[in-house]
Design an enzyme around this catalytic site. Structure first.
Site, PDB file in Angstrom:
ATOM      1  N   HIS A 238      11.852  49.356  58.977  1.00 53.47           N
ATOM      2  CA  HIS A 238      13.087  49.978  59.471  1.00 53.47           C
ATOM      3  C   HIS A 238      13.411  49.659  60.923  1.00 53.47           C
ATOM      4  O   HIS A 238      14.463  49.997  61.401  1.00 53.47           O
ATOM      5  CB  HIS A 238      13.019  51.511  59.308  1.00 53.47           C
ATOM      6  CG  HIS A 238      12.164  52.164  60.344  1.00 53.47           C
ATOM      7  ND1 HIS A 238      10.802  52.020  60.376  1.00 53.47           N
ATOM      8  CD2 HIS A 238      12.465  52.937  61.407  1.00 53.47           C
ATOM      9  CE1 HIS A 238      10.299  52.688  61.392  1.00 53.47           C
ATOM     10  NE2 HIS A 238      11.287  53.252  62.051  1.00 53.47           N
TER      11      HIS A 238
HETATM   12  N1  UDP Z   1       7.744  58.470  55.504  1.00 51.52           N
HETATM   13  C1  UDP Z   1       8.021  59.260  54.405  1.00 51.52           C
HETATM   14  N2  UDP Z   1       8.752  58.716  53.382  1.00 51.52           N
HETATM   15  C2  UDP Z   1       9.171  57.416  53.380  1.00 51.52           C
HETATM   16  C3  UDP Z   1       8.850  56.611  54.506  1.00 51.52           C
HETATM   17  C4  UDP Z   1       8.134  57.168  55.554  1.00 51.52           C
HETATM   18  O1  UDP Z   1       7.641  60.430  54.351  1.00 51.52           O
HETATM   19  O2  UDP Z   1       9.833  56.999  52.430  1.00 51.52           O
HETATM   20  C5  UDP Z   1       6.985  59.063  56.604  1.00 51.52           C
HETATM   21  C6  UDP Z   1       5.737  58.335  56.984  1.00 51.52           C
HETATM   22  O3  UDP Z   1       4.655  58.711  56.173  1.00 51.52           O
HETATM   23  C7  UDP Z   1       5.555  58.693  58.450  1.00 51.52           C
HETATM   24  C8  UDP Z   1       6.969  58.834  58.926  1.00 51.52           C
HETATM   25  O4  UDP Z   1       7.789  59.003  57.771  1.00 51.52           O
HETATM   26  O5  UDP Z   1       4.916  59.948  58.581  1.00 51.52           O
HETATM   27  C9  UDP Z   1       7.330  57.597  59.667  1.00 51.52           C
HETATM   28  O6  UDP Z   1       8.635  57.595  59.963  1.00 51.52           O
HETATM   29  P1  UDP Z   1       9.404  56.273  60.366  1.00 51.52           P
HETATM   30  O7  UDP Z   1       8.717  55.095  59.769  1.00 51.52           O
HETATM   31  O8  UDP Z   1      10.825  56.510  60.031  1.00 51.52           O
HETATM   32  O9  UDP Z   1       9.285  56.278  61.957  1.00 51.52           O
HETATM   33  P2  UDP Z   1       8.225  55.776  63.011  1.00 51.52           P
HETATM   34  O10 UDP Z   1       6.892  56.298  62.658  1.00 51.52           O
HETATM   35  O11 UDP Z   1       8.257  54.275  63.036  1.00 51.52           O
HETATM   36  O12 UDP Z   1       8.720  56.345  64.293  1.00 51.52           O
END
Ligand code: UDP
Length: 345
Positions: free
Chosen positions: A205
């Site tokens: 993403h």
């Molecule tokens: N996550 C979730 N469902 C999904 C994809 C990700 O629950 O379909 C969770 C994942 O396990 C993690 C969080 O969302 O805890 C990560 O969010 P994201 O990847 O959007 O953001 P980042 O961590 O890169 O800031």
């Protein structure tokens, strides 16, 4: 009773806020006002996390999403300033590195309201939106609640040492809270017809992978190569879905599903053979579940996962030898945060 204004708005923030909100309620000494900026807003990306993680419904929903960084952050600043003037909180609690974090940091700092920044001190040393948000948030925060020793050292290198605490990682708290429930209740592996231990889980993403056709095509072809060996499940982030449609990127060799709730996500991570991701949170969760991870970026903030041999950069060297390390704390980061705030507000 002191009042906290907790500002959240994006998926990872709901996950980080869950144990903190729970610890605040258990401690009993604060009125915790939860503001949802609206940055992520639909059921898949927002509501499901409140339901599954027991996060109280937001007291205020600003309904702000979409537009460029400036428009989104600007509208949040206006709305959060108005709200803050009405509520008069004793402290702001902000999480991570999103536009919601930045907007809240600027509002609180200009109103001279102390800020607790949870997940302070992370650095990728790359010019990316998240890095700008976290650097600004750290500069103006009173309590820098770091997840690791490295985060503490990053702040020290920038001359920030006052109010800095290594409390451990709140996402580790969340993983421990949810792990058994996910094992018992999630049926996603069966529903997708997958064999435990015989599939990879992917997420994409980040702007660096979705903003250009070339970048997204490169990630897609990497995942397609893995998919020749085993199924690759990809819960598709709305931003990536839009980018794939716009750039006409072929994802047909992957098992594309809608974004999943946290119980299903935890079950997928716990049940997969390996993780392929550009998400910060998912890299860590792979480590919490001791699953090998390939990070689809040129840098990672979560260096400990690489040092312990469980993570590597897709274009970088192979895994280092594996070793064990409790770099992310003891699963009680949230209680430590609340103790610090209770003693100092
Ligand atoms: N996550 C979730 N469902 C999904 C994809 C990700 O629950 O379909 C969770 C994942 O396990 C993690 C969080 O969302 O805890 C990560 O969010 P994201 O990847 O959007 O953001 P980042 O961590 O890169 O800031």
């Amino acid at each position: 009773m002191k009042t906290l204004l907790s500002v959240i708005g994006a998926r990872p923030q709901f996950i980080k806020a869950a144990p903190v909100s729970r610890a605040v309620r258990a401690q009993g000494g604060f009125r915790d006002i939860i503001v949802h900026t609206g940055q992520h807003f639909d059921r898949d990306m927002s509501d499901v996390f409140f339901d599954e993680l027991g996060l109280p419904k937001p007291d205020h929903h600003l309904g702000i999403h979409g537009g460029g960084h400036g428009a989104m952050t600007g509208r949040m600043i206006v709305a959060l300033e108005e709200l803050s003037l009405a509520v008069k909180p004793d402290a702001f609690v902000i999480y991570g590195d999103t536009n919601s974090t930045l907007a809240a940091a600027i509002v609180a700092a200009k109103l001279y309201i102390p800020i607790a920044h949870i997940e302070a001190g992370l650095r990728s040393f790359k010019p990316m939106p998240e890095e700008i948000n976290r650097v600004v948030a750290d500069r103006v925060s009173r309590w820098l609640l770091c997840p690791t020793d490295l985060a503490v050292r990053n702040l020290a290198a920038e001359g920030i040492s006052e109010g800095v605490y290594n409390v451990g990682d709140v996402m580790y708290d969340t993983t421990l809270l949810i792990r058994d429930r996910a094992n018992q209740h999630s049926k996603i592996i069966d529903e997708l017809g997958l064999t435990p231990g015989a599939f990879s889980l992917a997420t994409i993403h980040r702007a660096e992978n979705t903003d250009s056709a070339e970048a997204l095509a490169e990630v897609a072809s990497y995942l397609a190569e893995v998919a020749r060996e085993r199924p690759v499940v990809l819960p598709l982030h709305p931003r990536t879905r839009q980018a794939a449609a716009k750039f006409n990127i072929d994802l047909s060799s992957l098992r594309i599903i809608d974004p999943v709730g946290y119980l299903d996500m935890t079950a997928l991570i716990a049940g997969c053979q390996s993780v392929l991701t550009d998400s910060g949170g998912v890299q860590k969760e792979a480590y919490f579940h001791r699953k090998p991870c390939v990070t689809l970026r040129d840098a990672t903030e979560w260096v400990e996962t690489v040092e312990t041999g469980w993570n590597r950069l897709w274009k970088g060297p192979d895994y280092l030898p594996r070793r064990d390390n409790n770099a992310y704390g003891d699963g009680h980061a949230a209680e430590k945060i609340v103790d610090i705030l209770a003693a100092q507000t």
